[in-house]
Design a protein around this motif. Structure first.
Motif, PDB file in Angstrom:
ATOM      1  N   VAL A  42      -1.577   5.430   6.565  1.00 37.49           N
ATOM      2  CA  VAL A  42      -1.289   6.156   5.325  1.00 37.49           C
ATOM      3  C   VAL A  42      -1.451   7.657   5.581  1.00 37.49           C
ATOM      4  CG1 VAL A  42      -2.011   6.552   2.937  1.00 37.49           C
ATOM      5  CG2 VAL A  42      -2.072   4.237   3.904  1.00 37.49           C
ATOM      6  N   GLU A  43      -0.528   8.448   5.049  1.00 38.69           N
ATOM      7  CA  GLU A  43      -0.663   9.904   5.121  1.00 38.69           C
ATOM      8  C   GLU A  43      -1.667  10.318   4.044  1.00 38.69           C
ATOM      9  OE1 GLU A  43       2.004  14.025   5.174  1.00 38.69           O
ATOM     10  OE2 GLU A  43       2.941  12.117   4.612  1.00 38.69           O
ATOM     11  N   ALA A  44      -2.921  10.402   4.436  1.00 40.49           N
ATOM     12  CA  ALA A  44      -4.012  10.626   3.482  1.00 40.49           C
ATOM     13  C   ALA A  44      -4.718  11.939   3.766  1.00 40.49           C
ATOM     14  CB  ALA A  44      -5.017   9.474   3.562  1.00 40.49           C
ATOM     15  N   TYR A  45      -5.109  12.625   2.691  1.00 37.23           N
ATOM     16  CA  TYR A  45      -5.810  13.899   2.803  1.00 37.23           C
ATOM     17  C   TYR A  45      -6.998  13.913   1.845  1.00 37.23           C
ATOM     18  CZ  TYR A  45      -1.428  15.231   5.046  1.00 37.23           C
ATOM     19  OH  TYR A  45      -0.325  15.263   5.861  1.00 37.23           O
ATOM     20  N   TYR A  46      -8.129  14.381   2.371  1.00 35.79           N
ATOM     21  CA  TYR A  46      -9.360  14.478   1.591  1.00 35.79           C
ATOM     22  C   TYR A  46      -9.527  15.930   1.137  1.00 35.79           C
ATOM     23  CZ  TYR A  46     -14.369  13.710   0.517  1.00 35.79           C
ATOM     24  OH  TYR A  46     -15.601  13.606  -0.101  1.00 35.79           O
ATOM     25  N   ILE A  47      -9.427  16.146  -0.178  1.00 35.43           N
ATOM     26  CA  ILE A  47      -9.453  17.488  -0.753  1.00 35.43           C
ATOM     27  C   ILE A  47     -10.672  17.655  -1.652  1.00 35.43           C
ATOM     28  CG2 ILE A  47      -8.163  19.183  -2.118  1.00 35.43           C
ATOM     29  CD1 ILE A  47      -6.668  18.311   0.391  1.00 35.43           C
TER      30      ILE A  47
ATOM     31  N   ASP B  83       6.004  19.726   0.410  1.00 35.85           N
ATOM     32  CA  ASP B  83       6.178  20.012  -1.012  1.00 35.85           C
ATOM     33  C   ASP B  83       4.947  19.470  -1.732  1.00 35.85           C
ATOM     34  OD1 ASP B  83       6.800  19.949  -3.750  1.00 35.85           O
ATOM     35  OD2 ASP B  83       8.937  19.674  -3.365  1.00 35.85           O
ATOM     36  N   GLY B  84       3.985  20.365  -2.034  1.00 34.60           N
ATOM     37  CA  GLY B  84       2.706  19.948  -2.571  1.00 34.60           C
ATOM     38  C   GLY B  84       2.808  19.206  -3.890  1.00 34.60           C
ATOM     39  N   LYS B  85       3.613  19.700  -4.801  1.00 39.17           N
ATOM     40  CA  LYS B  85       3.769  19.061  -6.106  1.00 39.17           C
ATOM     41  C   LYS B  85       4.368  17.669  -5.956  1.00 39.17           C
ATOM     42  CE  LYS B  85       5.901  19.709 -10.659  1.00 39.17           C
ATOM     43  NZ  LYS B  85       6.721  20.616 -11.519  1.00 39.17           N
ATOM     44  N   LYS B  86       5.380  17.540  -5.121  1.00 36.56           N
ATOM     45  CA  LYS B  86       6.052  16.248  -4.896  1.00 36.56           C
ATOM     46  C   LYS B  86       5.079  15.250  -4.270  1.00 36.56           C
ATOM     47  CE  LYS B  86      10.320  14.380  -2.847  1.00 36.56           C
ATOM     48  NZ  LYS B  86       9.781  13.405  -1.877  1.00 36.56           N
ATOM     49  N   PHE B  87       4.312  15.712  -3.279  1.00 41.21           N
ATOM     50  CA  PHE B  87       3.364  14.831  -2.600  1.00 41.21           C
ATOM     51  C   PHE B  87       2.294  14.354  -3.582  1.00 41.21           C
ATOM     52  CE2 PHE B  87      -0.102  13.427  -0.003  1.00 41.21           C
ATOM     53  CZ  PHE B  87       0.466  12.990   1.188  1.00 41.21           C
ATOM     54  N   TRP B  88       1.774  15.266  -4.406  1.00 41.63           N
ATOM     55  CA  TRP B  88       0.750  14.896  -5.394  1.00 41.63           C
ATOM     56  C   TRP B  88       1.267  13.804  -6.323  1.00 41.63           C
ATOM     57  CZ3 TRP B  88      -4.354  16.109  -6.504  1.00 41.63           C
ATOM     58  CH2 TRP B  88      -4.816  15.692  -7.759  1.00 41.63           C
ATOM     59  N   ASN B  89       2.469  13.993  -6.836  1.00 39.32           N
ATOM     60  CA  ASN B  89       3.033  13.033  -7.791  1.00 39.32           C
ATOM     61  C   ASN B  89       3.361  11.689  -7.156  1.00 39.32           C
ATOM     62  OD1 ASN B  89       2.895  14.785 -10.000  1.00 39.32           O
ATOM     63  ND2 ASN B  89       4.883  15.704  -9.529  1.00 39.32           N
ATOM     64  N   GLU B  90       3.614  11.677  -5.859  1.00 41.25           N
ATOM     65  CA  GLU B  90       3.954  10.425  -5.171  1.00 41.25           C
ATOM     66  C   GLU B  90       2.727   9.700  -4.625  1.00 41.25           C
ATOM     67  OE1 GLU B  90       8.442  11.678  -3.558  1.00 41.25           O
ATOM     68  OE2 GLU B  90       6.731  11.642  -2.185  1.00 41.25           O
TER      69      GLU B  90
ATOM     70  N   MET C 276       0.843  -1.197   0.000  1.00 44.80           N
ATOM     71  CA  MET C 276       0.000   0.000   0.000  1.00 44.80           C
ATOM     72  C   MET C 276       0.880   1.250   0.000  1.00 44.80           C
ATOM     73  SD  MET C 276      -2.909   1.201   2.778  1.00 44.80           S
ATOM     74  CE  MET C 276      -3.981  -0.188   2.422  1.00 44.80           C
ATOM     75  N   ASN C 277       0.499   2.221  -0.849  1.00 39.76           N
ATOM     76  CA  ASN C 277       1.240   3.471  -0.907  1.00 39.76           C
ATOM     77  C   ASN C 277       1.165   4.177   0.444  1.00 39.76           C
ATOM     78  OD1 ASN C 277       2.448   5.889  -1.673  1.00 39.76           O
ATOM     79  ND2 ASN C 277       1.463   5.904  -3.680  1.00 39.76           N
ATOM     80  N   SER C 278       2.244   4.821   0.842  1.00 36.10           N
ATOM     81  CA  SER C 278       2.283   5.506   2.140  1.00 36.10           C
ATOM     82  C   SER C 278       1.640   6.885   2.089  1.00 36.10           C
ATOM     83  CB  SER C 278       3.725   5.643   2.619  1.00 36.10           C
ATOM     84  OG  SER C 278       4.486   6.438   1.722  1.00 36.10           O
ATOM     85  N   LYS C 279       1.303   7.361   0.868  1.00 32.27           N
ATOM     86  CA  LYS C 279       0.687   8.666   0.715  1.00 32.27           C
ATOM     87  C   LYS C 279      -0.540   8.551  -0.186  1.00 32.27           C
ATOM     88  CE  LYS C 279       5.145  11.074   1.043  1.00 32.27           C
ATOM     89  NZ  LYS C 279       6.111  11.965   0.337  1.00 32.27           N
ATOM     90  N   ALA C 280      -1.555   9.364   0.107  1.00 30.94           N
ATOM     91  CA  ALA C 280      -2.768   9.326  -0.710  1.00 30.94           C
ATOM     92  C   ALA C 280      -3.499  10.660  -0.657  1.00 30.94           C
ATOM     93  CB  ALA C 280      -3.699   8.212  -0.242  1.00 30.94           C
ATOM     94  N   ILE C 281      -4.043  11.045  -1.788  1.00 26.71           N
ATOM     95  CA  ILE C 281      -4.949  12.186  -1.857  1.00 26.71           C
ATOM     96  C   ILE C 281      -6.294  11.664  -2.350  1.00 26.71           C
ATOM     97  CG2 ILE C 281      -5.479  14.369  -3.009  1.00 26.71           C
ATOM     98  CD1 ILE C 281      -2.496  14.931  -3.124  1.00 26.71           C
ATOM     99  N   ILE C 282      -7.325  11.902  -1.589  1.00 22.30           N
ATOM    100  CA  ILE C 282      -8.676  11.456  -1.936  1.00 22.30           C
ATOM    101  C   ILE C 282      -9.479  12.674  -2.369  1.00 22.30           C
ATOM    102  CG2 ILE C 282     -10.814  10.414  -1.105  1.00 22.30           C
ATOM    103  CD1 ILE C 282      -7.481   9.665   0.570  1.00 22.30           C
TER     104      ILE C 282
ATOM    105  N   THR D  76     -10.962   7.787   3.312  1.00 19.89           N
ATOM    106  CA  THR D  76      -9.908   8.593   3.931  1.00 19.89           C
ATOM    107  C   THR D  76      -9.664   8.155   5.374  1.00 19.89           C
ATOM    108  OG1 THR D  76     -10.604  10.471   2.559  1.00 19.89           O
ATOM    109  CG2 THR D  76      -9.130  10.943   4.396  1.00 19.89           C
ATOM    110  N   ARG D  77     -10.739   7.967   6.135  1.00 23.10           N
ATOM    111  CA  ARG D  77     -10.597   7.550   7.530  1.00 23.10           C
ATOM    112  C   ARG D  77      -9.910   6.185   7.625  1.00 23.10           C
ATOM    113  NH1 ARG D  77     -14.604  10.342  11.041  1.00 23.10           N
ATOM    114  NH2 ARG D  77     -15.775  11.811   9.746  1.00 23.10           N
TER     115      ARG D  77
END
Length: 281
Positions: free
Chosen positions: A42-47, A273-280, A1-7, A34-35
């Motif tokens: 996972v470092e997850a954020y709901y945007i 780093d928003g761009k880096k986090f998005w791409n990862e 599982m990826n350690s980062k996620a944007i929902i 997200t929860r």
């Protein structure tokens, strides 16, 4: 599982109340996801963000005697309050009319233009001599050519769900007068330039529903149509070209980019780093 996620989830259109169907089908599943991810470490954020542009908003704000800015500000705040009442926990709820999204949309447009994916072309469009303005999309009402329902929009019949090739008995939704046809210059996105890459992506992706994948593949095989991405209205993100002060981007060109601009702003504001986090993610 990826350690980062944007929902993300569908952007609520800033012209009406959130109802249970919206919550159950769209925002609750994303909130639960997200929860769950956060509980799994996972470092997850709901945007999310309100969708602030388009002719329906401009028409309704005119009817209510408000500026479009005032109108969408009210619904952005109202939507955020309604989501909070449902305990939908966005990490960040923003808006497509934000300065960050305006800057990002114009940046993407210039990148596409410099890469040869944008061109200018004249089109014929309805124009109201009484109100002295072009009438895109829902500024024109008439009879659906398919089901013959009256008082339907030129860009969608709400009775049969079809998009009219050309509405019958057209009239201006503001003054009711019949419009004339005038020439105007618009910018188009060369969607057909991406047919091969889209086909390859669909073929290699094993996570899509087979029926959905087949439907889109057939759509591409039939030939993609270049996309008109500008409108002759006052409310929207301005086209960053000299002499085009009366043009704005079509809402469907700018709104999906708000996922990126909103996420990057939130992450940058929180020391990442928003761009880096998005791409990862």
């Amino acid at each position: 599982m990826n350690s980062k996620a944007i929902i993300t989830s569908a952007l609520p259109y800033a012209n009406g109340e959130i109802h249970l169907g919206h919550v159950a089908s769209t925002y609750l599943p994303a909130d639960v996801t997200t929860r769950f991810l956060k509980q799994k470490g996972v470092e997850a954020y709901y945007i999310c963000a309100s969708d602030d542009f388009g002719t329906p908003i401009l028409i309704q704000s005119e009817k209510e005697g408000k500026t479009p800015e005032e109108y969408v500000e009210y619904w952005n705040k109202r939507d955020a309050e309604d989501f909070a009442a449902f305990n939908i926990e966005f990490d960040f709820f923003y808006r497509t009319s934000s300065p960050e999204n305006k800057e990002f949309v114009q940046y993407v447009f210039k990148k596409l233009e410099n890469a040869g994916h944008i061109y200018e072309n004249d089109i014929i469009q309805f124009y109201c001599n009484n109100d002295k303005k072009f009438l895109p999309d829902r500024y024109v009402i008439g009879i659906c050519p398919y089901c013959k329902s009256e008082e339907q929009y030129s860009d969608l019949c709400e009775k049969c769900g079809r998009v009219p090739e050309e509405i019958e008995n057209p009239h201006c939704s503001i003054c009711g007068q019949p419009p004339v046809k005038e020439k105007t210059s618009h910018y188009f996105f060369k969607l057909k330039n991406f047919s091969e890459k889209l086909s390859q992506y669909l073929e290699e992706n094993q996570n899509l529903q087979k029926d959905v994948k087949k439907y889109v593949q057939n759509w591409i095989k039939e030939g993609l149509t270049d996309w008109d991405i500008t409108r002759d209205i006052s409310w929207g993100i301005p086209v960053p070209i000299d002499g085009m002060n009366d043009k704005v981007f079509y809402g469907w060109f700018d709104n999906h980019l708000a996922y990126i601009s909103s996420a990057v702003k939130f992450l940058n504001d929180n020391g990442k780093d928003g761009k880096k986090f998005w791409n990862e993610s």
